[in-house]
Design an enzyme around this catalytic site. Structure first.
Site, PDB file in Angstrom:
ATOM      1  N   LYS A 133     -48.084 -34.278   4.225  1.00  0.00           N
ATOM      2  CA  LYS A 133     -47.884 -34.991   5.489  1.00  0.00           C
ATOM      3  C   LYS A 133     -48.469 -36.388   5.363  1.00  0.00           C
ATOM      4  O   LYS A 133     -49.397 -36.532   4.554  1.00  0.00           O
ATOM      5  CB  LYS A 133     -48.515 -34.263   6.674  1.00  0.00           C
ATOM      6  CG  LYS A 133     -49.932 -33.720   6.486  1.00  0.00           C
ATOM      7  CD  LYS A 133     -51.056 -34.636   6.087  1.00  0.00           C
ATOM      8  CE  LYS A 133     -51.381 -35.814   6.960  1.00  0.00           C
ATOM      9  NZ  LYS A 133     -52.536 -36.615   6.404  1.00  0.00           N
ATOM     10  N   TYR A 218     -52.289 -35.031  13.185  1.00  0.00           N
ATOM     11  CA  TYR A 218     -52.810 -33.693  13.498  1.00  0.00           C
ATOM     12  C   TYR A 218     -52.838 -33.470  15.011  1.00  0.00           C
ATOM     13  O   TYR A 218     -52.600 -32.351  15.481  1.00  0.00           O
ATOM     14  CB  TYR A 218     -54.208 -33.492  12.899  1.00  0.00           C
ATOM     15  CG  TYR A 218     -54.200 -33.321  11.395  1.00  0.00           C
ATOM     16  CD1 TYR A 218     -54.011 -32.068  10.822  1.00  0.00           C
ATOM     17  CD2 TYR A 218     -54.359 -34.410  10.548  1.00  0.00           C
ATOM     18  CE1 TYR A 218     -53.981 -31.902   9.446  1.00  0.00           C
ATOM     19  CE2 TYR A 218     -54.346 -34.261   9.176  1.00  0.00           C
ATOM     20  CZ  TYR A 218     -54.156 -33.005   8.623  1.00  0.00           C
ATOM     21  OH  TYR A 218     -54.126 -32.849   7.264  1.00  0.00           O
TER      22      TYR A 218
HETATM   23  P1  NAD Z   1     -55.709 -40.366  -3.008  1.00  0.00           P
HETATM   24  O1  NAD Z   1     -55.761 -41.866  -2.941  1.00  0.00           O
HETATM   25  O2  NAD Z   1     -56.960 -39.638  -3.291  1.00  0.00           O
HETATM   26  O3  NAD Z   1     -54.643 -39.923  -4.129  1.00  0.00           O
HETATM   27  C1  NAD Z   1     -53.380 -40.512  -4.230  1.00  0.00           C
HETATM   28  C2  NAD Z   1     -52.868 -40.343  -5.647  1.00  0.00           C
HETATM   29  O4  NAD Z   1     -51.606 -40.993  -5.771  1.00  0.00           O
HETATM   30  C3  NAD Z   1     -53.796 -40.956  -6.709  1.00  0.00           C
HETATM   31  O5  NAD Z   1     -53.940 -40.083  -7.766  1.00  0.00           O
HETATM   32  C4  NAD Z   1     -53.057 -42.190  -7.155  1.00  0.00           C
HETATM   33  O6  NAD Z   1     -53.311 -42.522  -8.502  1.00  0.00           O
HETATM   34  C5  NAD Z   1     -51.607 -41.789  -6.964  1.00  0.00           C
HETATM   35  N1  NAD Z   1     -50.697 -42.907  -6.803  1.00  0.00           N
HETATM   36  C6  NAD Z   1     -49.479 -42.947  -7.311  1.00  0.00           C
HETATM   37  N2  NAD Z   1     -48.888 -44.124  -7.048  1.00  0.00           N
HETATM   38  C7  NAD Z   1     -49.765 -44.834  -6.334  1.00  0.00           C
HETATM   39  C8  NAD Z   1     -49.732 -46.134  -5.762  1.00  0.00           C
HETATM   40  N3  NAD Z   1     -48.646 -46.927  -5.854  1.00  0.00           N
HETATM   41  N4  NAD Z   1     -50.806 -46.542  -5.078  1.00  0.00           N
HETATM   42  C9  NAD Z   1     -51.887 -45.769  -4.937  1.00  0.00           C
HETATM   43  N5  NAD Z   1     -51.976 -44.522  -5.474  1.00  0.00           N
HETATM   44  C10 NAD Z   1     -50.917 -44.069  -6.156  1.00  0.00           C
HETATM   45  O7  NAD Z   1     -55.032 -39.884  -1.676  1.00  0.00           O
HETATM   46  P2  NAD Z   1     -55.078 -38.409  -1.062  1.00  0.00           P
HETATM   47  O8  NAD Z   1     -56.146 -38.353  -0.038  1.00  0.00           O
HETATM   48  O9  NAD Z   1     -55.064 -37.423  -2.127  1.00  0.00           O
HETATM   49  O10 NAD Z   1     -53.680 -38.392  -0.264  1.00  0.00           O
HETATM   50  C11 NAD Z   1     -52.441 -38.164  -0.919  1.00  0.00           C
HETATM   51  C12 NAD Z   1     -51.433 -37.571   0.075  1.00  0.00           C
HETATM   52  O11 NAD Z   1     -51.953 -36.329   0.550  1.00  0.00           O
HETATM   53  C13 NAD Z   1     -51.181 -38.416   1.308  1.00  0.00           C
HETATM   54  O12 NAD Z   1     -49.836 -38.306   1.710  1.00  0.00           O
HETATM   55  C14 NAD Z   1     -52.085 -37.805   2.365  1.00  0.00           C
HETATM   56  O13 NAD Z   1     -51.621 -37.999   3.684  1.00  0.00           O
HETATM   57  C15 NAD Z   1     -52.058 -36.346   1.969  1.00  0.00           C
HETATM   58  N6  NAD Z   1     -53.285 -35.621   2.351  1.00  0.00           N
HETATM   59  C16 NAD Z   1     -53.147 -34.467   3.037  1.00  0.00           C
HETATM   60  C17 NAD Z   1     -54.273 -33.766   3.406  1.00  0.00           C
HETATM   61  C18 NAD Z   1     -54.137 -32.464   4.150  1.00  0.00           C
HETATM   62  O14 NAD Z   1     -55.155 -31.929   4.595  1.00  0.00           O
HETATM   63  N7  NAD Z   1     -52.944 -31.899   4.258  1.00  0.00           N
HETATM   64  C19 NAD Z   1     -55.533 -34.249   3.096  1.00  0.00           C
HETATM   65  C20 NAD Z   1     -55.627 -35.439   2.371  1.00  0.00           C
HETATM   66  C21 NAD Z   1     -54.489 -36.115   2.003  1.00  0.00           C
END
Ligand code: NAD
Length: 368
Positions: A133, A218
């Site tokens: 999401k 949420y």
């Molecule tokens: P994060 O920044 O920790 O990780 C993102 C990943 O994407 C990194 O590994 C990064 O290297 C990669 N990536 C690929 N292309 C990229 C670019 N152009 N710019 C930046 N990063 C790039 O983020 P996250 O917190 O893991 O979030 C990732 C996704 O998961 C989002 O869509 C977020 O909304 C979702 N999320 C959901 C929950 C949940 O509880 N359901 C919790 C956290 C995040």
């Protein structure tokens, strides 16, 4: 071809009839009770710290492949989880996953703006998709993702993990059982204090928007699953300090009101500068309160209705919300069912999000 007829087809020994170069249908697809193979795409915080360790508790799902733009991450996590090099992909080599029969599902966990393209590529490779999401940055992107999966005959599920969490399941059950009477209001507040101004969440092109896309969703999603209705009208107010270096491109606070067909209303709050995680649902016969409501762990519930006044322990669930979410998609694939939170569910949130932004921008009620 649906899963049941696919299994029959393979069992009949006709797999060799598949055209050369056609996406693999998955190894041992005819083996009952087998675990479906997930590829995790995007090895950031949520993927590596929260999701990947949860495969250990899954009954129907296993981690079999990794996709990342960072070779060091592929090596580190590949070694940690015993993923062979043949099952580690860069974003450039990702499409070759089509010929990997161990991978049934690709789980997209990248910044929001990349959800569409990776979902489309995964579907084209013949894989089912779990996507985080918010589903995408726009309604148009969500529709394209649904169309791509439909065209490929593959399932699409959105990572709305709270639907598999005990307190949220209990709240929905109490409401549907009529314990509160008809829902009159939902108040839902979600926010956290965001740090590093350089992160993708504060970049409009990557995130699609600010707190509403990330955490306020949420509040919105809860208002929809608690009432069980779709909003028909929206008001919203945004408040952002544009001198704050974090908020040059995206909103900080946005609060919104939703009106549902039954006459129920919801007040939702979303922020990147305050910490909240709660909702209260009220009807003529009582209320249900959850705080925290949609966190990774530690949910707690209070309720008041006939025979109940105080803390409430929900019925235990067999699995934690993350493993249950992962296994839900696997089970849906194995049994030919639609996921509880399909692409349509992600699309519905995005429709309301677009209406909320429009209502805030134009200072008027937006009908949906
Ligand atoms: P994060 O920044 O920790 O990780 C993102 C990943 O994407 C990194 O590994 C990064 O290297 C990669 N990536 C690929 N292309 C990229 C670019 N152009 N710019 C930046 N990063 C790039 O983020 P996250 O917190 O893991 O979030 C990732 C996704 O998961 C989002 O869509 C977020 O909304 C979702 N999320 C959901 C929950 C949940 O509880 N359901 C919790 C956290 C995040």
């Amino acid at each position: 071809m649906d899963e049941i007829s696919k299994r029959t087809f393979l069992a009949a020994g006709l797999a060799a009839a598949l055209p050369i170069g056609a996406p693999s249908l998955g190894a041992n697809a005819d083996e009952p009770g087998r675990k479906l193979g997930y590829a995790i795409l995007g090895l950031g915080y949520y993927a590596t710290r929260i999701i990947m360790p949860r495969f250990a508790e899954c009954e129907h799902s296993k981690l079999v492949a990794l996709v990342s733009g960072t070779p060091e991450k592929l090596k580190t996590f590949g070694e940690q989880y015993g993923i062979p090099e043949s099952h580690r992909y860069s974003y450039e080599t990702f499409d070759q996953i089509a010929s990997n029969p161990d991978v049934d599902i690709v789980y997209v966990i990248t910044p929001n703006s990349l959800h569409r393209t990776f979902t489309e590529r995964a579907a084209k490779a013949g894989k089912h998709v779990m996507c985080e999401k918010p589903m995408a940055n726009t309604v148009a992107d969500c529709e394209a993702m649904i169309a791509a999966c439909k065209k490929a005959g593959r399932k699409l599920m959105i990572g709305y993990r709270s639907r598999f969490q005990a307190h949220n399941i209990e709240a929905i059950k109490l409401i549907r059982d009529g314990m509160l009477g008809p829902v009159r209001t939902v108040v839902a507040d979600h926010g956290f204090t965001i740090g590093d101004p350089k992160q993708w969440r504060l970049n409009k092109a990557l995130a699609g928007g600010g707190s509403l896309m990330d955490i306020g969703i949420y509040s919105l999603n809860a208002a929809r699953y608690l009432t069980g209705e779709e909003p028909i009208a929206v008001n919203a107010v945004e408040s952002t300090d544009r001198n704050d270096i974090r908020f040059k491109e995206v909103e900080d606070v946005i609060s919104f009101q939703l009106k549902f067909p039954s006459g129920a209303t919801a007040n939702g709050y979303s922020a990147y500068s305050a910490n909240f995680n709660r909702y209260r649902v009220t009807g003529p016969k009582g209320f249900v309160d959850c705080e925290p409501a949609t966190s990774y762990e530690g949910q707690s519930m209070r309720a008041r209705f006939s025979g109940q006044n105080g803390p409430r322990e929900p019925a235990p669930q067999p699995k934690n919300q993350f493993s249950a979410q992962l296994d839900h998609l696997s089970e849906c694939i194995l049994t030919g069912r639609e996921p509880l939170v399909s692409g349509e569910e992600g699309l519905k949130d995005l429709r309301v999000i677009e209406a909320i932004y429009r209502a805030a921008r134009e200072g008027r009620t937006v009908k949906i």
